[in-house]
Design a protein around this motif. Structure first.
Motif, short mmCIF file in Angstrom:
data_model
loop_
_atom_site.label_atom_id
_atom_site.label_comp_id
_atom_site.label_asym_id
_atom_site.label_seq_id
_atom_site.Cartn_x
_atom_site.Cartn_y
_atom_site.Cartn_z
N VAL A 91 -3.21 2.20 -7.11
CA VAL A 91 -4.47 2.53 -7.80
C VAL A 91 -4.20 3.23 -9.14
O VAL A 91 -4.81 2.88 -10.17
CB VAL A 91 -5.35 3.42 -6.89
CG1 VAL A 91 -6.59 3.90 -7.64
CG2 VAL A 91 -5.74 2.67 -5.62
N SER B 174 -6.69 -0.09 6.34
CA SER B 174 -6.68 1.25 5.76
C SER B 174 -5.26 1.60 5.28
O SER B 174 -4.37 0.75 5.31
CB SER B 174 -7.16 2.25 6.80
OG SER B 174 -6.27 2.24 7.90
N PRO C 250 2.45 17.27 -6.09
CA PRO C 250 1.17 17.15 -6.80
C PRO C 250 0.05 16.64 -5.89
O PRO C 250 0.10 15.52 -5.39
CB PRO C 250 1.48 16.11 -7.89
CG PRO C 250 2.61 15.31 -7.34
CD PRO C 250 3.38 16.17 -6.38
N ASN D 221 -9.85 14.83 -0.35
CA ASN D 221 -10.11 13.39 -0.15
C ASN D 221 -9.49 12.94 1.16
O ASN D 221 -8.42 13.39 1.55
CB ASN D 221 -9.53 12.58 -1.31
CG ASN D 221 -10.16 12.96 -2.63
OD1 ASN D 221 -9.98 14.09 -3.08
ND2 ASN D 221 -10.91 12.06 -3.23
#
Ligand code: NAD
Ligand code: DAU
Length: 380
Positions: A89, A194, A221, A228
Motif C-alpha cells: 500500500v 485478510s 515505526p 488501526n
C-alpha cells in the motif's frame, strides 16, 4: 501428472508458500511459476522446489502477452492462480501507475491468454465454449471492501469501496475477472483474504519489518496512534483455502478468507517485542542473530534493551484504512475451511523462522531496500 498449474507471483511471499504447500499436498500436480522477480520476488525462496519436472520457473512479466501465450502453447494448463501483483500500500501511494499496470492489465492479459487457449468455439448465442475442468483463480484482498468502523465484518456482498491506489487496482482486477465470467462465461473464482503473516514475508510489511528492526536495534515505526486494526491469518491457512476453492469451489464465486483474528497494530508490535525477548532469553544461541553488536554488553549478551521503548509513533499513512475484519462464513459452510493456526502459535513460528533464516533476510534486502527504507521513513 494429472494437472499443470500456472502460478504467477510464485517467488513472492504468499505465492512461494502456495507452491511449497501444493507440491507437498499433491503428488500429481505440476507447477509452472511465472514471476518477474521484482524487488518483492526472490528466486532463492523457491529454488529448492525447482526440481525440473514437478516445478519449473519462468522469469517474466504477466503483462507480456507473447510470453504468456507461449506458456499456454507449451503447457497444457488446467489452472491459473494469479498471485502476481504490486502488493504494498505505501508504495502504491508513491507510484500508483505501476500498480494499475501490473494488477489490472496484467490480470486482463492472463485472462485473454486463458480465453484464447481454453475455448474451443462458440455456442448458438455467441458465448465461447470452454474446455472442461479449467479454472482461472484470482487472489484478491479484503482491502477491496474499504475500511470498517468499530463494528461489523466484510462479507462477499459488502459493497466494493477501495480507498488506496493499491486496493483500487485490486478491485479493478476483480471486476475484470468477474466481467470475463459474465461476458465470456469464463470459469473463474476469486478469494479475498485478510492480512497474511508467516515465512518469506518481505520486510517492508509490518510484522517482518518490526522483527528486522528489533534485531538491528532500530526504532519500530508505528503509523498514527497504532489503533488501526488488521485481521491476521497464518499464510499456510490462506494457501489451504485457495487449494480448497480450486478443488471444490464453484465457478463465478467469490470467497472471503480470514482468521477472526483482529488486532490493533500496537498490539502486534508489542507482542512481537515480547516474543523476541522471550525467545532470546530462553535460547541464548539466538542472540547470535542480533545485528546491532554495539548494543550488546561485553561478556554476557544483554537483551534488556528489547522492550517497548523501541516503539516510535510516526506520521500516519495517507488515507489509512481504520479496520479490516473478514466474515469467512461462506467458505466455512460451503467448503469446510477453518483457520488451523492460532495467532499465538503462528507468531512464534514466524519469529522463529526469521531467527533461523537471517541469510534469506540479508539476501532480499541486499538490493535497493536501504534506499527504500530511508526514503519511506525519512519524513515520518
Ligand atoms: P509479494 O509482493 O510478496 O509478491 C508479489 C510477487 O509478484 C513477487 O514475487 C513479484 O516479483 C511478482 N510480480 C510483481 N509484478 C509482476 C509482474 N508484472 N509479472 C510477474 N510477476 C510479478 O505479494 P504477496 O504478499 O505475496 O501477495 C500475493 C498476492 O496476494 C497479491 O495479489 C496480493 O494482492 C494478494 N494478497 C496479499 C495479502 C497479504 O497479506 N500479503 C492478503 C490478501 C491478498
Ligand atoms: O488486508 C490485506 C492486505 O494486507 C494485502 O492486500 C496487502 O497486499 C498487504 O500488504 C497488507 O496490507 P496492509 O497495508 O494492511 O499491510 P502492512 O503490513 O503494510 O501494514 C499493516 C498495518 O501496519 C497497517 O495498518 C499499516 C501499519 N504499519 C505498517 C508499516 C509497514 C505501521 O504502523 N508501520 C509500518 O512501518
Amino acid at each position: 501428472m494429472d494437472k499443470t498449474y500456472l502460478v504467477t507471483g510464485g517467488a513472492g511471499f504468499i505465492g512461494a508458500n502456495f507452491v511449497k504447500y501444493m507440491l507437498r499436498e499433491h503428488s500429481r500436480i505440476r507447477i509452472v511459476v511465472l514471476d518477474a522477480l521484482t524487488y518483492a520476488g526472490n528466486l532463492g525462496t523457491i529454488l529448492p522446489d525447482l526440481d525440473g519436472s514437478r516445478c519449473q520457473f519462468v522469469k517474466g512479466d504477466i503483462c507480456d502477452a507473447e510470453l504468456v501465450e507461449g506458456l499456454f502453447r507449451e503447457h497444457d494448463f488446467s489452472c491459473v492462480v494469479n498471485f502476481a501483483a504490486e502488493s504494498h500500500v505505501d508504495r502504491s501511494i508513491e507510484n500508483p501507475q505501476l500498480f494499475l499496470k501490473t494488477n489490472i492489465l496484467g490480470t486482463q492479459n492472463l485472462l485473454d491468454a486463458a480465453k484464447k487457449h481454453w475455448t474451443t468455439g462458440k455456442d448458438a448465442k455467441g458465448y465461447p465454449l470452454w474446455k472442461p475442468n479449467v479454472r482461472f483463480h484470482q487472489v484478491s484482498t479484503d482491502e477491496v471492501y474499504g475500511s470498517l468502523g468499530a463494528t461489523g465484518y466484510f462479507t462477499e456482498t459488502t459493497p466494493l469501496a477501495p480507498r488506496s491506489p493499491y486496493s483500487a487496482s485490486k478491485t479493478s482486477a476483480d471486476l475484470i475477472v468477474i466481467a470475463y465470467a459474465e461476458t465470456y462465461k469464463a470459469p473463474v473464482t476469486v478469494t479475498r483474504c485478510s492480512n497474511n503473516y508467516g515465512p518469506y514475508h518481505f520486510p517492508e510489511k509490518l510484522i517482518p519489518l518490526i522483527i528486522k528492526n528489533i534485531l538491528e536495534g532500530k526504532k519500530l515505526p508505528v503509523y498514527g496512534d497504532g489503533s488501526n486494526v488488521r485481521d491476521w491469518l497464518y499464510v499456510e491457512d490462506h494457501c489451504k483455502a485457495i487449494d480448497l476453492v480450486l478443488q471444490n469451489g464453484h465457478n463465478g464465486e467469490i470467497y472471503n478468507v480470514g482468521g477472526h483474528n483482529e488486532k490493533q497494530n500496537i498490539e502486534i508490535v508489542k507482542l512481537t517485542i515480547a516474543t523476541i525477548y522471550r525467545l532470546l532469553k530462553e535460547n541464548p544461541a539466538y542472540r547470535n542473530v542480533l545485528k546491532k553488536k554495539e548494543l550488546l554488553a561485553s561478556g554476557e549478551i544483554d537483551i534488556d534493551w528489547i522492550n517497548d521503548s523501541l516503539i516510535t509513533f510516526v506520521t500516519d499513512r495517507l488515507g489509512h484504512d481504520l479496520r479490516y475484519a473478514i466474515d469467512p462464513a461462506k467458505i466455512t459452510a460451503e467448503l469446510g475451511w477453518t483457520p488451523e493456526t492460532d495467532f499465538e502459535t503462528g507468531i512464534v513460528k514466524t519469529i522463529e523462522w526469521y531467527l533461523n533464516n537471517q541469510a534469506w533476510v540479508d539476501d532480499v534486502t541486499s538490493g535497493d531496500y536501504v534506499n527504500y527504507y530511508n526514503q519511506m521513513y525519512a519524513n515520518r
